[in-house]
Design an enzyme around this catalytic site. Structure first.
Site, PDB file in Angstrom:
ATOM      1  N   HIS A 145       0.895  -1.268  -0.004  1.00  0.00           N
ATOM      2  CA  HIS A 145      -0.047   0.018  -0.057  1.00  0.00           C
ATOM      3  C   HIS A 145       0.840   1.161   0.034  1.00  0.00           C
ATOM      4  CE1 HIS A 145      -2.255  -3.117   1.648  1.00  0.00           C
ATOM      5  NE2 HIS A 145      -3.434  -2.557   1.353  1.00  0.00           N
ATOM      6  N   LYS A 172      -2.069  -8.306  -4.137  1.00  0.00           N
ATOM      7  CA  LYS A 172      -2.651  -7.075  -3.905  1.00  0.00           C
ATOM      8  C   LYS A 172      -1.992  -5.770  -3.796  1.00  0.00           C
ATOM      9  CE  LYS A 172      -5.622  -4.883  -0.589  1.00  0.00           C
ATOM     10  NZ  LYS A 172      -5.920  -4.462   0.759  1.00  0.00           N
TER      11      LYS A 172
END
Length: 255
Positions: A145, A172
């Site tokens: 992230h 992800k």
């Protein structure tokens, strides 16, 4: 057709993007209240954000609450995530405890998936964590992230490929856009991963209001899972889960 990962009755990487709803309560009462609410929504997966849980540094309390959650959620898959502060989470813990905590959670048999951050440690250490979680039949979502910027497309692809090489079942990446061009960069990387590097399902999103389209267009570009909020959002740009479901269904109907 890319790779498909099956978690209970949910297939990631096939058809309409699946919806995960984060639980962000700080104590057992709040979390169980959230669970009662999410069971009436259009979700596929529940994510327990344990970095929000005030007793996260007490392993036995975490395990006991997870057991209670598993019983209440019936057959809904559970993803457990400790998001570190440097990647947007609520708190920081030592690497040693991060590893101990995730292994203890895996050993309970009460979760289906665990999120491990790509940059939690050096590559070999991350690979070892994944291998140990796999011994408990846990599916690993490896994540990264960036709440400040959107790296270049090639860098986004490189990071997701690295996740696959380190043994992730699902890769992800979530980034913050500063312009619409950044949003296109993320979508382009997603599409290229789907077409050229489909060893695993992928989850991608561009955060904030600029990036909302990326939470909706997974079926078109290749992102297998999107996150919707039932109560409080755990990341900027998350949509309310039932509204999210309606839009995903509408887009899917015209494909």
């Amino acid at each position: 057709m890319g790779s498909i990962v099956k978690i209970r009755d949910v297939k990631l990487g096939e058809g309409i993007p699946k919806i995960a709803v984060p639980l962000v309560g700080s104590n057992e009462e709040e979390i169980m209240e959230e669970i009662a609410g999410v069971k009436t929504t259009k979700l596929d997966i529940v994510e327990w954000r344990i970095d929000y849980y005030k007793y996260v540094e007490e392993v036995e309390k975490v395990k006991k609450l997870l057991q209670k959650m598993r019983k209440n959620l019936n057959n809904i898959p559970i993803l457990v995530t400790f998001r570190t502060a440097k990647e947007g989470g609520k708190r920081e813990i030592s690497l040693e405890y991060y590893i101990e905590l995730n292994k203890a959670i895996a050993a309970t048999g009460n979760t289906d998936m665990i999120d491990i951050e790509l940059f939690a440690a050096e590559d070999e250490a991350v690979k070892k964590i994944v291998e140990e979680l796999h011994e408990y039949n846990i599916k690993v979502i490896m994540s990264n992230h960036d709440f400040h910027k959107t790296p270049h497309k090639d860098e986004l692809i490189s990071r997701m490929c690295r996740m696959q090489q380190l043994g992730a079942d699902i890769a992800k990446i979530a980034v913050m856009p500063c312009s619409t061009k950044d949003v296109l960069e993320l979508l382009s990387a997603t599409c290229e991963m789907k077409c050229k590097h489909n060893d695993t399902p992928i989850i991608t999103m561009s955060m904030g209001t600029l990036g909302v389209i990326t939470r909706l267009a997974g079926e078109t570009f290749g992102s297998a899972l999107t996150f919707g909020s039932a109560k409080a959002a755990s990341a900027p740009g998350q949509l309310e889960v039932n509204e999210l479901y309606k839009v995903l269904k509408l887009i899917s109907a015209y494909r």
